[in-house]
Scaffold this active site. Structure first.
Site, PDB file in Angstrom:
ATOM      1  N   ILE A   1      -4.126   0.251  -2.856  1.00 24.79           N
ATOM      2  CA  ILE A   1      -4.756  -1.068  -2.948  1.00 24.79           C
ATOM      3  C   ILE A   1      -6.091  -0.965  -2.224  1.00 24.79           C
ATOM      4  CG2 ILE A   1      -4.636  -3.540  -2.460  1.00 24.79           C
ATOM      5  CD1 ILE A   1      -1.650  -3.381  -2.421  1.00 24.79           C
ATOM      6  N   ASP A   2      -7.152  -0.772  -3.002  1.00 23.44           N
ATOM      7  CA  ASP A   2      -8.483  -0.755  -2.405  1.00 23.44           C
ATOM      8  C   ASP A   2      -8.857  -2.182  -2.037  1.00 23.44           C
ATOM      9  OD1 ASP A   2     -10.947   0.707  -1.773  1.00 23.44           O
ATOM     10  OD2 ASP A   2     -11.840  -0.554  -3.318  1.00 23.44           O
TER      11      ASP A   2
ATOM     12  N   GLU B   1      -4.512   7.533   0.472  1.00 22.27           N
ATOM     13  CA  GLU B   1      -5.123   7.009   1.693  1.00 22.27           C
ATOM     14  C   GLU B   1      -4.104   6.873   2.807  1.00 22.27           C
ATOM     15  OE1 GLU B   1      -7.458   3.000   3.291  1.00 22.27           O
ATOM     16  OE2 GLU B   1      -6.687   3.057   1.253  1.00 22.27           O
TER      17      GLU B   1
ATOM     18  N   ASP C   1     -11.489   6.288  -2.441  1.00 23.81           N
ATOM     19  CA  ASP C   1     -12.259   5.153  -2.969  1.00 23.81           C
ATOM     20  C   ASP C   1     -13.030   5.548  -4.224  1.00 23.81           C
ATOM     21  OD1 ASP C   1     -11.755   3.289  -0.789  1.00 23.81           O
ATOM     22  OD2 ASP C   1     -13.120   4.503   0.407  1.00 23.81           O
TER      23      ASP C   1
ATOM     24  N   THR D   1      -7.985  -3.684   0.982  1.00 21.16           N
ATOM     25  CA  THR D   1      -6.737  -4.233   1.520  1.00 21.16           C
ATOM     26  C   THR D   1      -6.956  -5.543   2.257  1.00 21.16           C
ATOM     27  OG1 THR D   1      -5.953  -1.959   1.782  1.00 21.16           O
ATOM     28  CG2 THR D   1      -4.708  -3.668   2.896  1.00 21.16           C
TER      29      THR D   1
ATOM     30  N   ASP E   1      -5.928   5.476  -4.286  1.00 19.44           N
ATOM     31  CA  ASP E   1      -6.113   4.364  -3.351  1.00 19.44           C
ATOM     32  C   ASP E   1      -5.182   3.260  -3.848  1.00 19.44           C
ATOM     33  OD1 ASP E   1      -6.836   2.435  -1.579  1.00 19.44           O
ATOM     34  OD2 ASP E   1      -8.987   2.741  -1.778  1.00 19.44           O
TER      35      ASP E   1
ATOM     36  N   ASP F   1       0.829  -1.211   0.000  1.00 25.05           N
ATOM     37  CA  ASP F   1       0.000   0.000   0.000  1.00 25.05           C
ATOM     38  C   ASP F   1       0.862   1.259   0.000  1.00 25.05           C
ATOM     39  OD1 ASP F   1      -2.827  -0.003  -0.078  1.00 25.05           O
ATOM     40  OD2 ASP F   1      -2.946  -0.907   1.894  1.00 25.05           O
TER      41      ASP F   1
END
Length: 377
Positions: free
Chosen positions: A155-156, A79, A298, A158, A153, A54
């Protein structure tokens, strides 16, 4: 702007490569997890994790875009904090250094003693991405980058990325959970209006190569600037009865209300970005969320693509209030340049009014007409 769009796609491809690389190194992956705490914690989950993947992906995207477009420096938001706590309890600020060797040395301070893994990641961070996409190369637009800002984002979903489940059976094309719902989201918005204008969604874990067994990805992009609309996808057909996708955590009253409208075609999935992607791909006609548990990072990229397809994303609470008051005009879309007044940490960028994502306005109106009868919404 065409150059920026290609840069966003290229950054998403590099990000997807890093995400896959981290998943391949299973012993390493166990070292990459650190629990989020304090104001960075998403209150929806008992445990909310960030991974080195991330943090690293976010910093790579910031570095690459800022280097190519200096006007964006200071306006690329994500994020994650870039701080990561290593096994010795030391806090390391993850960043892209001048050379692969320097980046490897910094990553080794997180991953020690996994020197080979640190070097592998550093090579991935510094590699050049070559896009062979004639359609993307043919996009010709003009907008000053200094008018834009970026939400990332890295890695949406996670938790699904960490869990890594590959055996989740799809229902009408929608996976209820699993690795496929982990996405890279990069969206650009107008700094002045907050309106999303460019969006890239990358699916790092789209399918496995039958020969090598390695994961392959794909990406989607959209442009919605002024009257200009370009998209790598075509708008899905208008179905007479909408299929709505929800979170498993969605309240029972919303599920009960929407069931008859959908003729039983309610679907459930993990990851806000993935549910928005399901709408973009036409696997669902609307994504409804009554809670304020999504954030600007997001929604920005998917929202831009939805706009490019003729749809959009509205705050559910505000839209219901407008319709209950008899306002039949266009509903205001979510914007990405206004933090929530009085909030701190991640909550400053929460979509507190819930949301509805849609392609066809008819489906939006049907959903709102149904939910307007639900007390308490």
């Amino acid at each position: 702007m065409a150059g920026l769009l290609q840069a966003l796609v290229g950054a998403s491809e590099k990000a997807a490569h890093i995400a896959r690389l981290c998943r391949r190194e299973d012993p390493l992956f166990q070292l990459l997890v650190a629990e989020k705490t304090g104001v960075d914690r998403n209150r929806r989950f008992l445990q909310d994790f960030k991974t080195l993947a991330d943090v690293l992906i976010q910093e790579v995207i910031k570095h690459d875009l800022g280097k190519e477009f200096p006007q964006l420096q200071g306006h690329i938001h994500g994020e994650e904090s870039n701080e990561f706590r290593n096994g010795q309890g030391e806090t390391v600020a993850v960043r892209v250094c001048a050379t692969p060797g320097d980046t490897a040395a910094l990553l080794l301070s997180v991953l020690e003693p996994e020197q080979a893994a640190a070097e592998l990641l550093a090579v991935a961070v510094h590699r050049d991405v070559v896009l062979e996409d004639a359609e993307l190369a043919g996009v010709a637009l003009s907008i000053p980058p200094q008018d834009l800002a970026i939400w990332i984002d890295p890695i949406d979903s996670t938790n699904e990325y960490i869990g890594g489940r590959e055996d989740v059976a799809a229902v009408d094309g929608i996976a209820p959970a699993g690795l496929c719902s982990a996405l890279v989201l990069i969206g650009a918005y107008d700094r002045r209006t907050g309106c999303p204008v460019l969006g890239v969604i990358n699916e790092p874990f789209y399918r496995r190569d039958p020969q090598t067994g390695r994961w392959q990805g794909r990406y989607h992009w959209g442009v919605a600037y002024g009257d200009t609309r370009f998209c790598s996808l075509s708008p899905p057909p208008l179905r007479p009865r909408p299929c709505v996708v929800l979170s498993r955590a969605e309240g029972g009253t919303v599920q009960v209300a929407l069931g008859p409208l959908c003729d039983g075609h309610l679907r459930f999935a993990a990851g806000a970005g993935y549910k928005m992607l399901c709408v973009i791909l036409g696997l669902a006609d609307a994504y409804v969320l009554s809670k304020g548990s999504t954030f600007a990072w997001d929604a920005c990229a998917p929202h831009a693509i939805l706009r490019a397809l003729g749809g959009g994303m509205v705050a559910l609470a505000g839209a219901l209030q407008a319709r209950r008051q008899g306002d039949t005009g266009p509903l205001p879309q979510l914007v990405y340049n206004r933090p929530v007044e009085g909030a701190v940490g991640a909550e400053r960028w929460a979509n507190r009014g819930g949301l509805v994502a849609y392609v066809h306005p008819q489906h939006l109106e049907a959903v709102l007409a149904t939910l307007a009868t639900v007390p308490g919404l």
